[in-house]
Design a protein around this motif. Sequence first.
Motif, PDB file in Angstrom:
ATOM      1  N   UNK A 163       0.815  -1.272   0.102  1.00 19.82           N
ATOM      2  CA  UNK A 163      -0.034  -0.034  -0.079  1.00 19.82           C
ATOM      3  C   UNK A 163       0.791   1.292  -0.093  1.00 19.82           C
ATOM      4  N   UNK A 164       1.856   1.141   0.789  1.00 23.77           N
ATOM      5  CA  UNK A 164       2.738   2.360   0.863  1.00 23.77           C
ATOM      6  C   UNK A 164       3.627   2.497  -0.456  1.00 23.77           C
ATOM      7  N   UNK A 165       3.940   1.347  -1.252  1.00 20.83           N
ATOM      8  CA  UNK A 165       4.525   1.557  -2.379  1.00 20.83           C
ATOM      9  C   UNK A 165       3.575   2.193  -3.642  1.00 20.83           C
ATOM     10  N   UNK A 166       2.109   1.700  -3.512  1.00 27.13           N
ATOM     11  CA  UNK A 166       1.137   2.217  -4.484  1.00 27.13           C
ATOM     12  C   UNK A 166       1.089   3.710  -4.253  1.00 27.13           C
ATOM     13  N   UNK A 167       1.274   4.135  -2.907  1.00 24.83           N
ATOM     14  CA  UNK A 167       0.916   5.711  -2.801  1.00 24.83           C
ATOM     15  C   UNK A 167       2.324   6.513  -2.885  1.00 24.83           C
ATOM     16  N   UNK A 168       3.550   5.936  -3.560  1.00 19.69           N
ATOM     17  CA  UNK A 168       4.598   6.341  -3.762  1.00 19.69           C
ATOM     18  C   UNK A 168       5.565   6.624  -2.812  1.00 19.69           C
ATOM     19  N   UNK A 169       5.461   5.990  -1.892  1.00 18.99           N
ATOM     20  CA  UNK A 169       6.602   5.868  -0.799  1.00 18.99           C
ATOM     21  C   UNK A 169       7.724   5.129  -1.233  1.00 18.99           C
ATOM     22  N   UNK A 170       8.846   5.700  -1.250  1.00 14.55           N
ATOM     23  CA  UNK A 170      10.283   5.058  -1.556  1.00 14.55           C
ATOM     24  C   UNK A 170      10.637   4.168  -0.372  1.00 14.55           C
ATOM     25  N   UNK A 171      11.817   3.564  -0.344  1.00 10.37           N
ATOM     26  CA  UNK A 171      12.440   2.597   0.485  1.00 10.37           C
ATOM     27  C   UNK A 171      12.655   3.248   1.890  1.00 10.37           C
ATOM     28  N   UNK A 172      13.014   4.441   1.741  1.00 15.71           N
ATOM     29  CA  UNK A 172      13.457   5.364   3.053  1.00 15.71           C
ATOM     30  C   UNK A 172      11.791   5.678   3.863  1.00 15.71           C
ATOM     31  N   UNK A 173      11.101   6.045   2.951  1.00 14.74           N
ATOM     32  CA  UNK A 173       9.699   6.426   3.883  1.00 14.74           C
ATOM     33  C   UNK A 173       9.020   5.424   4.146  1.00 14.74           C
ATOM     34  N   UNK A 174       9.191   4.012   3.545  1.00 16.30           N
ATOM     35  CA  UNK A 174       8.367   2.805   4.014  1.00 16.30           C
ATOM     36  C   UNK A 174       9.359   2.468   5.294  1.00 16.30           C
ATOM     37  N   UNK A 175      10.577   2.572   5.504  1.00 11.62           N
ATOM     38  CA  UNK A 175      11.218   2.303   6.596  1.00 11.62           C
ATOM     39  C   UNK A 175      10.849   3.108   7.640  1.00 11.62           C
ATOM     40  N   UNK A 176      10.603   4.478   7.326  1.00 13.69           N
ATOM     41  CA  UNK A 176      10.330   5.479   8.472  1.00 13.69           C
ATOM     42  C   UNK A 176       8.524   5.296   9.038  1.00 13.69           C
ATOM     43  N   UNK A 177       7.863   4.930   8.034  1.00 11.31           N
ATOM     44  CA  UNK A 177       6.280   5.024   8.208  1.00 11.31           C
ATOM     45  C   UNK A 177       5.767   3.417   8.421  1.00 11.31           C
ATOM     46  N   UNK A 178       6.480   2.557   8.037  1.00 10.59           N
ATOM     47  CA  UNK A 178       5.831   1.319   7.989  1.00 10.59           C
ATOM     48  C   UNK A 178       6.834   0.188   8.982  1.00 10.59           C
ATOM     49  N   UNK A 179       8.065   0.266   8.738  1.00  3.56           N
ATOM     50  CA  UNK A 179       8.954  -0.331   9.503  1.00  3.56           C
ATOM     51  C   UNK A 179       8.981  -0.069  10.964  1.00  3.56           C
ATOM     52  N   UNK A 180       9.442   1.003  11.165  1.00  4.36           N
ATOM     53  CA  UNK A 180       9.705   1.370  12.540  1.00  4.36           C
ATOM     54  C   UNK A 180       8.281   1.269  13.366  1.00  4.36           C
ATOM     55  N   UNK A 181       7.293   1.887  12.897  1.00  2.00           N
ATOM     56  CA  UNK A 181       5.846   1.787  13.846  1.00  2.00           C
ATOM     57  C   UNK A 181       5.682   0.038  13.820  1.00  2.00           C
ATOM     58  N   UNK A 182       6.082  -0.837  12.918  1.00  2.00           N
ATOM     59  CA  UNK A 182       5.815  -2.209  13.070  1.00  2.00           C
ATOM     60  C   UNK A 182       6.667  -2.981  14.185  1.00  2.00           C
ATOM     61  N   UNK A 183       7.536  -2.419  14.397  1.00  2.00           N
ATOM     62  CA  UNK A 183       8.813  -2.851  15.447  1.00  2.00           C
ATOM     63  C   UNK A 183       8.861  -2.148  16.668  1.00  2.00           C
ATOM     64  N   UNK A 184       7.867  -1.253  16.957  1.00  2.00           N
ATOM     65  CA  UNK A 184       7.878  -0.204  18.111  1.00  2.00           C
ATOM     66  C   UNK A 184       8.086  -0.719  19.393  1.00  2.00           C
ATOM     67  N   UNK A 185       7.425  -1.948  19.709  1.00  2.00           N
ATOM     68  CA  UNK A 185       7.382  -2.784  20.778  1.00  2.00           C
ATOM     69  C   UNK A 185       8.953  -3.234  21.032  1.00  2.00           C
ATOM     70  N   UNK A 186       9.364  -3.831  19.886  1.00  2.00           N
ATOM     71  CA  UNK A 186      10.787  -4.698  19.829  1.00  2.00           C
ATOM     72  C   UNK A 186      11.804  -3.719  20.031  1.00  2.00           C
ATOM     73  N   UNK A 187      11.759  -2.434  19.537  1.00  2.00           N
ATOM     74  CA  UNK A 187      12.493  -1.202  19.914  1.00  2.00           C
ATOM     75  C   UNK A 187      12.646  -0.910  21.454  1.00  2.00           C
ATOM     76  N   UNK A 188      11.494  -1.024  21.966  1.00  2.00           N
ATOM     77  CA  UNK A 188      11.540  -0.668  23.608  1.00  2.00           C
ATOM     78  C   UNK A 188      12.351  -1.820  24.168  1.00  2.00           C
ATOM     79  N   UNK A 189      11.914  -2.924  23.823  1.00  2.00           N
ATOM     80  CA  UNK A 189      12.620  -4.136  24.432  1.00  2.00           C
ATOM     81  C   UNK A 189      14.163  -4.144  24.265  1.00  2.00           C
ATOM     82  N   UNK A 190      14.636  -3.787  22.999  1.00  2.00           N
ATOM     83  CA  UNK A 190      15.998  -3.665  22.688  1.00  2.00           C
ATOM     84  C   UNK A 190      16.683  -2.538  23.360  1.00  2.00           C
ATOM     85  N   UNK A 191      16.048  -1.525  23.638  1.00  2.00           N
ATOM     86  CA  UNK A 191      16.752  -0.473  24.451  1.00  2.00           C
ATOM     87  C   UNK A 191      16.816  -0.907  25.875  1.00  2.00           C
TER      88      UNK A 191
END
Length: 323
Positions: A218-246
């Motif tokens: 869906x992000x790709x269809x909206x014109x999001x490149x790899x960087x924007x996909x990483x910022x707006x899809x990947x990071x929110x998707x692993x937010x709980x894991x980020x807290x755990x690793x922190x």
Amino acid sequence: MCRTDSSAIRPKASALGRHGGSQAGVQGGKGTHWTTALAPYLFVFPAFAIVFIFVIVAALNTCRLAFTDSTLLRPGKFVGIENFVKIVHDDYFWTALLNSTLYVVCVVPFMVILPLMLANLVKGNSRIMGFFRTSFYTPVVMSAVVVGMIWTNLLDPKGLVNSVLESLHIIHSPIPFLSDRWLILFTSMFVTIWLGLGYYMVIYLTALANIDISLYEAASLDGAGPIRQFLYVTIPGVRSTIVLIMMLSTIAAFRVFNEIYVLTNGTAGPGGEDITMSMLIQREGTGIQARTGYASALSLIVLVVVGAMLILQQIIQKRGEDS
């Protein structure tokens, strides 16, 4: 003579048999029920006993010793907060606290960000990605002694790093990686990051596998490149894991021991200026003249400081989510 009809007796006998069988079944069922209920606890009991003896009892004993003047050879007596007063006036304590705090501040951001970037790059199923995943994870399974020997030889004044830099005329004299107070500390931080990248990368790979692929489409269809996909899809998707690793990296960074101990050959740098809290506890709590009461008080301070850091992280995270 009058004959007794056996057919009249059979139903009673069969009924008695059924009744007796049902009683035996109930008794057998009760026994099976208790055995089934007790079995899980029997399996858990050995692990619980180990944790209780070597973690809970040891922690309670540390709290007790922190308020005594005990040593390795004598139990000592209750002295109240005398150990903590000595700690406040101990220059080594403030040096160790500074070094351990700097370790957390400098190492944790890299431990949170770099493994996520690596995991995002090597999350494919191709053979070359499997090779890179294995390569990044290899340092995790290496012992601290081997790692120390590798980096000591590399960073020695006559080691590979200084030799290459000198041959390229970038430097004119060897860089004192293993003899300068601050260079030792930051070199140890680099080794810690190098060791932990693969471990936290694997945790992130598990989290990335749970992100719905349709979100990327869906992000790709909206014109999001790899960087924007990483910022707006990947990071929110692993937010709980980020807290755990922190949290995990904060605890590990504040309790760092192996890297500095091996790189400095147990001396904690020139004049002991690179000592950390774990090294200070080890120095005070081992040996013939060990001050176990003093070392226990240091351990309690480490517990309080690490707990305060984790609580602060939780508060910052909650405020970020609310905003």
